[in-house]
Structures are given as C-alpha cells and as structure tokens.
Motif scaffolding. Structure first.
Motif, short mmCIF file in Angstrom:
data_model
loop_
_atom_site.label_atom_id
_atom_site.label_comp_id
_atom_site.label_asym_id
_atom_site.label_seq_id
_atom_site.Cartn_x
_atom_site.Cartn_y
_atom_site.Cartn_z
N LYS A 59 -117.05 -15.53 59.31
CA LYS A 59 -117.67 -16.82 59.61
C LYS A 59 -116.84 -17.93 58.97
CE LYS A 59 -120.43 -20.42 58.60
NZ LYS A 59 -120.74 -21.24 57.42
N SER B 132 -117.77 -19.25 64.40
CA SER B 132 -117.12 -20.47 63.93
C SER B 132 -118.00 -21.69 64.10
CB SER B 132 -115.80 -20.70 64.66
OG SER B 132 -115.17 -21.87 64.15
N GLY C 141 -118.08 -25.98 63.51
CA GLY C 141 -117.04 -26.99 63.74
C GLY C 141 -117.28 -27.86 64.96
N ALA C 142 -118.25 -27.47 65.83
CA ALA C 142 -118.47 -28.25 67.06
C ALA C 142 -118.84 -29.69 66.73
CB ALA C 142 -119.56 -27.59 67.90
N VAL C 143 -119.83 -29.85 65.83
CA VAL C 143 -120.30 -31.21 65.50
C VAL C 143 -119.16 -31.98 64.81
CG1 VAL C 143 -121.97 -32.52 64.13
CG2 VAL C 143 -122.71 -30.48 65.36
N ASN D 105 -120.87 -19.35 68.39
CA ASN D 105 -121.43 -20.51 67.68
C ASN D 105 -122.86 -20.68 68.17
OD1 ASN D 105 -121.74 -22.78 66.07
ND2 ASN D 105 -120.21 -24.03 67.16
N GLU D 106 -123.63 -21.44 67.44
CA GLU D 106 -124.99 -21.73 67.89
C GLU D 106 -124.92 -22.69 69.07
OE1 GLU D 106 -127.56 -23.23 64.86
OE2 GLU D 106 -129.31 -23.13 66.17
N ASP E 35 -128.43 -22.03 59.37
CA ASP E 35 -127.04 -22.45 59.58
C ASP E 35 -126.27 -21.25 60.12
OD1 ASP E 35 -126.60 -20.78 57.48
OD2 ASP E 35 -126.18 -22.33 56.03
N GLY F 68 -120.99 -29.42 55.93
CA GLY F 68 -121.76 -28.20 56.11
C GLY F 68 -123.24 -28.48 56.35
N ARG F 69 -123.99 -27.45 56.77
CA ARG F 69 -125.41 -27.65 57.01
C ARG F 69 -126.28 -27.00 55.94
NH1 ARG F 69 -128.17 -24.92 62.00
NH2 ARG F 69 -126.94 -26.26 63.36
N GLY F 70 -126.02 -25.73 55.67
CA GLY F 70 -126.98 -24.98 54.85
C GLY F 70 -126.79 -25.03 53.35
N1 VHF Z 1 -123.18 -25.12 65.06
C1 VHF Z 1 -122.73 -26.14 64.12
C2 VHF Z 1 -122.51 -25.52 62.77
C3 VHF Z 1 -123.61 -25.75 61.81
C4 VHF Z 1 -123.37 -25.02 60.48
O1 VHF Z 1 -124.06 -24.07 60.15
O2 VHF Z 1 -122.29 -25.45 59.75
P1 VHF Z 1 -121.74 -24.76 58.42
O3 VHF Z 1 -122.78 -24.92 57.35
O4 VHF Z 1 -120.50 -25.49 58.14
O5 VHF Z 1 -121.46 -23.33 58.75
C5 VHF Z 1 -121.38 -26.69 64.58
O6 VHF Z 1 -120.60 -25.96 65.20
O7 VHF Z 1 -121.09 -27.82 64.25
#
Ligand code: VHF
Ligand code: ADP
Length: 360
Positions: free
Chosen positions: A10, A49, A51-53, A134-135, A148, A209-211
């Motif tokens: 990841k 992976s 990185g989309a946002v 990816n989500e 996340d 990051g998110r989580g």
């Molecule tokens: N699905 C979202 C990722 C969200 C996420 O969990 O981000 P991270 O905490 O950097 O692994 C994206 O691709 O921007």
C-alpha cells in the motif's frame, strides 16, 4: 522477517506527493521499478495506491466555498485518471501490464461482489497483470468510506490470502513518540505479548493522508492476528522495496500469529461487513462458548434481522444485545426464518465458519 510470496503493497498519498502538493513522479517511478523487481523475482504483488485526491487537487482548482464532499469527489474522479495513467506509463516501459480496480466497502460486505473481486484479482495475478486498487471515492462518502486505504489494503490482504502486507508511508515505522520530536525511537518489532503500542501514537497525520498512524497500527495488528506479517516502512526512502527483498529493512515489523483456519481468518475481519443479525438464547450461547466444537442450530435462534443469502456474513448477539461473534450463513434468511426455533434443522452456521469474539 519471514519468506514472502503473495504481497500487498500500500502506497500512501504523501509518498507520492512532494511537500508542495505536486506529484512526486521521481519517487513514483522509483517505486514502480522496485515493484517490477519483486514481480520479476517471482512474487505475486497487489498494489493498493492512494493519491487520486492529491493528483486531482494539484491539477483542478475549485472554489474555496464548494462543499468539501463535492471537492473530494471532483478531485478523486479527475485525479484517479492521472494517477493510473502515470502508473500505466511507468509500468509500460518495463513491459508490465497493469489493471485498475476501484472498490467500495460494500464490495467486501456483499458475498457476490466479494467473490467476483477476489476471482478477478486472482485471474489478473495468474496472467501476470499487476492489479492497482484504490477506493472508488466518487461513490463512497462518510459512513460508506473505508477508514482509509490502510483498511482497504488490510482487507485485500486477507481476501487474497497474502502472507505479507507492506504499508508504505512517510516515516520509517511506528516511533515511541512523534517521529519529528528528538528522542523518539523506532519500534522495530510488534508481537502479541508486548505492551500496548498505540499509547505512543499521536493523532498527527501527514499533510495529504486520511487515517493517520493509529489506523495504520490498528489495521496492521488485525492483519498480524490473521497470520499476515505486516511491515510499516518509509516509501520515501530510496531502495526500500529492494531492502525488503533482501529481508533487511528499517521498519516496524508485526509478527504474524499462527492461524489454524483460513475461513475464520476472513470472518475475523467481517465485524462491519455483515448482512444480517441473529439473536440466540442462553442455551445456544452456552453451547457455542464451550470448548466442544459446535455449530449454530435454528433451535437456539430467537430473532433474525436483515435479508441474506447463503454465504453472507451474520452477526450473532445474545439476548442482552452483546455481540458474540460472526458466522457465514449456510442458507438464506427466508429459510432461516422458517426454521427459527425448530429442532432437527440443518445448522445455520457451521462451526468451521464461526468466529467468536474474545471479549464481548
Ligand atoms: N482514495 C484516496 C486515498 C485516501 C487515503 O486513505 O489516503 P492515505 O491515508 O494517504 O492512504 C485517494 O486516492 O486519494
Ligand atoms: N508514534 C508515531 N510513530 C510514527 N508516526 C506517527 C506517530 N504518531 C503520529 N504519527 C504520524 O503518522 C503519519 C503517517 O500516517 P498517515 O498520514 O495516515 O500516512 P499515509 O498517508 O501514508 O497513510 C506520520 O507522518 C506521522 O506524522
């Protein structure tokens, strides 16, 4: 560190972004080359992976006042194309075909979706194609979201029976304090008998990051409990995956537990992924919690909620509402309703597919 064959890697958003928010293509290519090295060495790799946002935010400017949910959806929808195109370009030069898989939490809950997804990933691996997951951020908002991508990666690892999960982030692993503070030291090994490590972790997240480290730790621990070795390491460090291949990398390593039954492994992860709920009476509860191996029979069931099919995950509660465990339905909710409370009926949950919680 143990031998690895099937590995979920990841990559966090911040690994792929520079401090100014622009994509870090040099880093990305460097990781691509190393992943290719692992595949060439015979390992089966699945990439999760983020990185989309981050990629979308960098290329599309949106009004400050726009609803944050719309912002995220727009950046994810536009950024995912850029992210996957970039992977495709880098891997193409190495003659490595890639596939894009976008998933939601619901896909892990629904037995049919789950099996379709699992079969697809296995088919891709068999054909030598690298799945990049990816989500599906455009359809998953708030309660539908994975915490996340660490959660998504950990579920994926359990689904495909991976032996190793690597979480690449922007620090070397879990430290005894905030990594930026002097005196914080890297915890190089986490095993089951150790004192609680989460006390060290602060709620700080990297800028993209998110989580945060707490969910990373929770997911790593859960995966290790399911028999998967987990490595939290620094994706920004040159040669990190080459070092993994040589089994000598600076990281936090989670020792995997020995797990007897693979089906229970999946169930243990299903706490949020059940389709129906059962209430069982005291007699059934006593019978399930003895050391003798028992399945759950309709005679001990007093209430059934939700519509489910054969193979779906069910949550089991006692009459006071306490959660007892999870199990896989042997038949539909319609049949279960007909058989509820009756003697001499086929077990609704077979022992092999029953997972009882330790504490609840
Ligand atoms: N699905 C979202 C990722 C969200 C996420 O969990 O981000 P991270 O905490 O950097 O692994 C994206 O691709 O921007
Ligand atoms: N004890 C700790 N050890 C390591 N990192 C920590 C700790 N406490 C908080 N963190 C923070 O967690 C961050 C990594 O989590 P996160 O931002 O979610 O990364 P990712 O985007 O890779 O998922 C680190 O950058 C660090 O600032």
């Amino acid at each position: 560190m143990l031998e690895s064959k099937v590995v979920v890697i990841k990559i966090g958003s911040n690994v792929l972004t520079q401090s100014n928010g622009l994509p870090d293509l040099v880093r990305m290519q460097h990781l691509v080359n190393q992943i290719h090295g692992l595949i060439s060495a015979g390992k089966k790799i699945v990439l999760v992976s983020s990185g989309a946002v981050a990629f979308g935010r960098q290329s599309i400017t949106l009004p400050e006042k726009l609803n944050p949910v719309f912002k995220k959806q727009i950046w994810a929808a536009t950024g995912q194309i850029r992210l996957i195109n970039q992977y495709q370009q880098f891997f193409e030069t190495l003659n490595q075909p890639v596939a894009q898989i976008l998933v939601t939490k619901e896909d892990f809950r629904d037995r049919k979706h789950f099996l379709n997804m699992k079969n697809c990933i296995e088919a891709l691996l068999q054909q030598g194609i690298l799945p990049i997951i990816n989500e599906n951020d455009t359809v998953t908002i708030t309660e539908l979201m994975f915490t996340d991508n660490d959660e998504l990666a950990s579920l994926t690892a359990a689904m495909i029976n991976a032996d190793t999960l690597i979480l690449l982030t922007n620090v070397d692993g879990i430290f005894t304090g905030n990594p930026s503070e002097p005196g914080s030291e890297l915890i190089d090994k986490v095993s089951s008998g150790m004192p609680e490590v989460s006390n060290y972790i602060s709620a700080t997240k990297s800028s993209f990051g998110r989580g945060g480290m707490l969910t990373k730790y929770a997911m790593a621990k859960k995966s290790a409990d399911l028999g998967i070795q987990v490595i939290i390491a620094n994706g920004k460090r040159d040669g990190i995956l080459d070092e993994f291949a040589q089994k000598k990398l600076r990281c936090t390593w989670f020792e995997p537990q020995k797990v007897k039954h693979a089906a229970k492994k999946w169930l243990a992860h299903g706490a949020q992924y059940y389709k129906g709920e059962l209430v069982i009476n005291e007699g059934a509860k006593a019978s399930l919690t003895t050391s003798v191996i028992r399945s759950l029979l309709p005679v001990g069931i007093t209430k059934i909620e939700g519509e489910f099919s054969k193979g779906d995950i069910l949550l089991i509660r006692d009459e006071s509402g306490n959660k007892i465990g999870l199990g896989r339905a042997e038949y539909t909710s319609k049949l279960a309703m007909e058989r509820m409370g009756q003697k001499n009926q086929k077990a609704l949950i077979h022992y092999d597919y029953l997972y009882l919680f330790d504490h609840e």
